[in-house]
Design a protein around this motif. Structure first.
Motif, PDB file in Angstrom:
ATOM      1  N   UNK A  70      20.286 -35.647 100.387  1.00 53.20           N
ATOM      2  CA  UNK A  70      19.946 -34.238 100.535  1.00 53.20           C
ATOM      3  C   UNK A  70      19.503 -33.855 101.941  1.00 53.20           C
ATOM      4  N   UNK A  71      19.164 -34.816 102.762  1.00 51.05           N
ATOM      5  CA  UNK A  71      18.737 -34.513 104.141  1.00 51.05           C
ATOM      6  C   UNK A  71      19.927 -34.227 105.057  1.00 51.05           C
ATOM      7  N   UNK A  72      21.134 -34.525 104.575  1.00 47.51           N
ATOM      8  CA  UNK A  72      22.338 -34.321 105.404  1.00 47.51           C
ATOM      9  C   UNK A  72      22.203 -35.022 106.755  1.00 47.51           C
ATOM     10  N   UNK A  73      21.649 -36.228 106.698  1.00 42.47           N
ATOM     11  CA  UNK A  73      21.429 -36.998 107.931  1.00 42.47           C
ATOM     12  C   UNK A  73      22.070 -38.376 107.831  1.00 42.47           C
ATOM     13  N   UNK A  74      23.125 -38.480 107.018  1.00 42.75           N
ATOM     14  CA  UNK A  74      23.840 -39.748 106.918  1.00 42.75           C
ATOM     15  C   UNK A  74      23.645 -40.503 105.634  1.00 42.75           C
ATOM     16  N   UNK A  75      22.838 -39.989 104.708  1.00 47.74           N
ATOM     17  CA  UNK A  75      22.661 -40.651 103.421  1.00 47.74           C
ATOM     18  C   UNK A  75      23.931 -40.600 102.589  1.00 47.74           C
ATOM     19  N   UNK A  76      24.201 -41.682 101.855  1.00 46.19           N
ATOM     20  CA  UNK A  76      25.443 -41.760 101.086  1.00 46.19           C
ATOM     21  C   UNK A  76      25.278 -42.700  99.906  1.00 46.19           C
ATOM     22  N   UNK A  77      25.832 -42.310  98.761  1.00 46.48           N
ATOM     23  CA  UNK A  77      25.854 -43.136  97.548  1.00 46.48           C
ATOM     24  C   UNK A  77      27.307 -43.458  97.227  1.00 46.48           C
ATOM     25  N   UNK A  78      27.609 -44.720  96.957  1.00 47.82           N
ATOM     26  CA  UNK A  78      28.955 -45.142  96.560  1.00 47.82           C
ATOM     27  C   UNK A  78      28.806 -46.188  95.458  1.00 47.82           C
ATOM     28  N   UNK A 133      31.006 -48.873  92.465  1.00 48.73           N
ATOM     29  CA  UNK A 133      32.151 -49.778  92.454  1.00 48.73           C
ATOM     30  C   UNK A 133      33.461 -49.080  92.136  1.00 48.73           C
ATOM     31  N   UNK A 134      33.385 -47.900  91.493  1.00 49.25           N
ATOM     32  CA  UNK A 134      34.583 -47.135  91.169  1.00 49.25           C
ATOM     33  C   UNK A 134      34.967 -46.144  92.258  1.00 49.25           C
ATOM     34  N   UNK A 135      34.166 -46.095  93.331  1.00 50.97           N
ATOM     35  CA  UNK A 135      34.456 -45.185  94.430  1.00 50.97           C
ATOM     36  C   UNK A 135      33.847 -43.812  94.280  1.00 50.97           C
ATOM     37  N   UNK A 136      33.083 -43.581  93.215  1.00 50.10           N
ATOM     38  CA  UNK A 136      32.418 -42.288  93.044  1.00 50.10           C
ATOM     39  C   UNK A 136      31.256 -42.182  94.017  1.00 50.10           C
ATOM     40  N   UNK A 137      31.066 -40.994  94.568  1.00 51.86           N
ATOM     41  CA  UNK A 137      30.115 -40.825  95.660  1.00 51.86           C
ATOM     42  C   UNK A 137      29.073 -39.754  95.354  1.00 51.86           C
ATOM     43  N   UNK A 138      27.897 -39.972  95.928  1.00 50.45           N
ATOM     44  CA  UNK A 138      26.809 -39.001  95.904  1.00 50.45           C
ATOM     45  C   UNK A 138      26.570 -38.489  94.481  1.00 50.45           C
ATOM     46  N   UNK A 139      26.578 -37.184  94.251  1.00 51.15           N
ATOM     47  CA  UNK A 139      26.252 -36.664  92.918  1.00 51.15           C
ATOM     48  C   UNK A 139      27.229 -37.121  91.842  1.00 51.15           C
ATOM     49  N   UNK A 140      28.449 -37.414  92.227  1.00 49.49           N
ATOM     50  CA  UNK A 140      29.444 -37.864  91.265  1.00 49.49           C
ATOM     51  C   UNK A 140      29.119 -39.240  90.697  1.00 49.49           C
ATOM     52  N   UNK A 198      20.552 -37.855  94.577  1.00 50.36           N
ATOM     53  CA  UNK A 198      20.729 -37.603  96.008  1.00 50.36           C
ATOM     54  C   UNK A 198      19.407 -37.415  96.738  1.00 50.36           C
ATOM     55  N   UNK A 199      18.280 -37.267  95.995  1.00 46.32           N
ATOM     56  CA  UNK A 199      16.972 -37.141  96.649  1.00 46.32           C
ATOM     57  C   UNK A 199      16.296 -38.487  96.863  1.00 46.32           C
TER      58      UNK A 199
END
Length: 380
Positions: A255-263, A265-272, A313-314
């Protein structure tokens, strides 16, 4: 005794995965050595450590680089070079772990409604989990004060909330340390804890084992929790509020829009990635100028593997096998309930891999495969 160790050899075959900077455990045959040992291949000398666990002895080392399809042959030798590795120190409230003289983590035993790991230092020697509520640090979010760095608990256990903190909630009480050891390759401890209802009645015995390893660009924490139901059955309720949790450093939050990222094993990212099932999930971001990440690997033997991920994302990052109705639309409340019968034990195993770089460049999928499929070991 050392002469016997010197005559021992072991072959390590990478038949199903590749092993780069990966912890390896090989069951030890024979009398344990009384002095430091190493694995030798040509001029390469790899520090090793003998560990006793569950009535067996193991030789443990960090495999530098073993490509898939290749085999390394090692001789077991005395280690002529002093190897600075892990040390541990027990204080009134915590077991403190250091690596090469620098803080690595601490297992906080007392002073909160549950044990937890804090601080946790990443591969750049900077804290990789949030400080709050243990410390107030300018610029950090101060939401969810029950998110204590790294912890294990659940939000509905026999109808009682152990996830949040305060009046009317359950607590996990530390009862003692069975073992604490450290050496050139790893630090390891086994803690006994007890889950108690608000009135003080115990319902679960917990045995937690944590193993710490380190390499130049990596750190690992193997976290195992065994829960035994005491005088009656114990029901873990279907809620998203659980279970094995991490609160990442605030600078890593998506949520800071400063490079944070979630991935995952299925390739789903961030909120997904929220509420999805996956064998692993990785949360990366910037910590004091460096791109680092925390990957959590779900063990194949865990309940409902691959687990669901309560990852936000927080900054909340949790593996939760119980909250099915929250994670899957249309499923009724109670779908994810699990009853642990009186006297039975339920065990969860996770690996945290603290790494440099983004998910793909760090090779998270490769590290998970190495975790999932150990190499073939042959003593000679």
């Amino acid at each position: 005794m050392m002469a016997a160790a010197e005559s021992m050899r072991i072959s390590v075959a990478a038949r199903q995965a590749e092993y780069r900077q990966t912890p390896i455990w090989a069951e030890w045959r024979g009398v344990p050595p009384q002095s430091p040992i190493a694995l030798q291949r040509s001029a390469e000398l790899i520090p090793a450590q003998v560990v006793e666990s569950a009535g067996k002895r193991y030789l443990v080392w960090i495999e530098p680089e073993l490509p898939r399809g290749k085999t390394h042959h090692y001789a077991i030798r005395p280690n002529p070079r002093p190897t600075e590795g892990f040390t541990h120190k027990l204080t009134e409230n915590a077991l403190q772990i250091a690596y090469k003289g620098k803080p690595f983590t601490a297992y906080v035993l007392r002073g909160a409604p549950k044990p937890y790991l804090y601080p946790v230092y990443g591969p750049n020697d900077k804290p990789i989990t949030r400080h709050f509520p243990m410390q107030l640090v300018q610029g950090e979010r101060t939401d969810h004060p029950h998110h204590r760095s790294v912890w294990f608990t659940h939000g509905e256990v026999n109808g009682v909330d152990f996830w949040t903190e305060g009046a009317g909630r359950g607590v996990i009480v530390h009862r003692g340390l069975e073992k604490a050891e450290s050496g050139p390759v790893l630090a390891r401890w086994v803690a006994r804890n007890q889950w108690q209802l608000p009135d003080g009645k115990p319902i679960l015995d917990e045995t937690t084992e944590v193993i710490c390893y380190a390499a130049p660009d990596s750190r690992w924490l193997d976290y195992t929790v065994a829960l035994t139901a005491l005088d009656a059955d114990v029901k873990f309720g279907d809620t998203k509020e659980g279970t094995f949790g991490v609160r990442v450093a605030s600078s890593m939050e998506v949520t800071r829009n400063a490079g944070g990222q979630i991935v995952n094993a299925s390739g789903q990212r961030d909120r997904e990635a929220w509420g999805k099932r996956a064998t692993w999930c990785d949360y990366t971001g910037i910590v004091e100028g460096d791109t680092v990440g925390i990957a959590i690997f779900d063990h194949l033997a865990n309940l409902r593997h691959p687990t669901y991920w309560h990852v936000r994302d927080y900054g909340l990052f949790a593996a939760n096998p119980f909250g099915v109705h929250d994670f899957e639309a249309g499923k009724p409340k109670g779908t994810g309930d699990y009853t642990l019968k009186k006297g039975e034990t339920l065990t969860f195993r996770y690996r945290l891999w603290l790494h440099r770089g983004r998910t793909e460049e760090a090779g998270v999928a490769r590290q998970y495969e190495a975790y999932r499929t150990p190499p073939t070991l042959i003593w000679r």
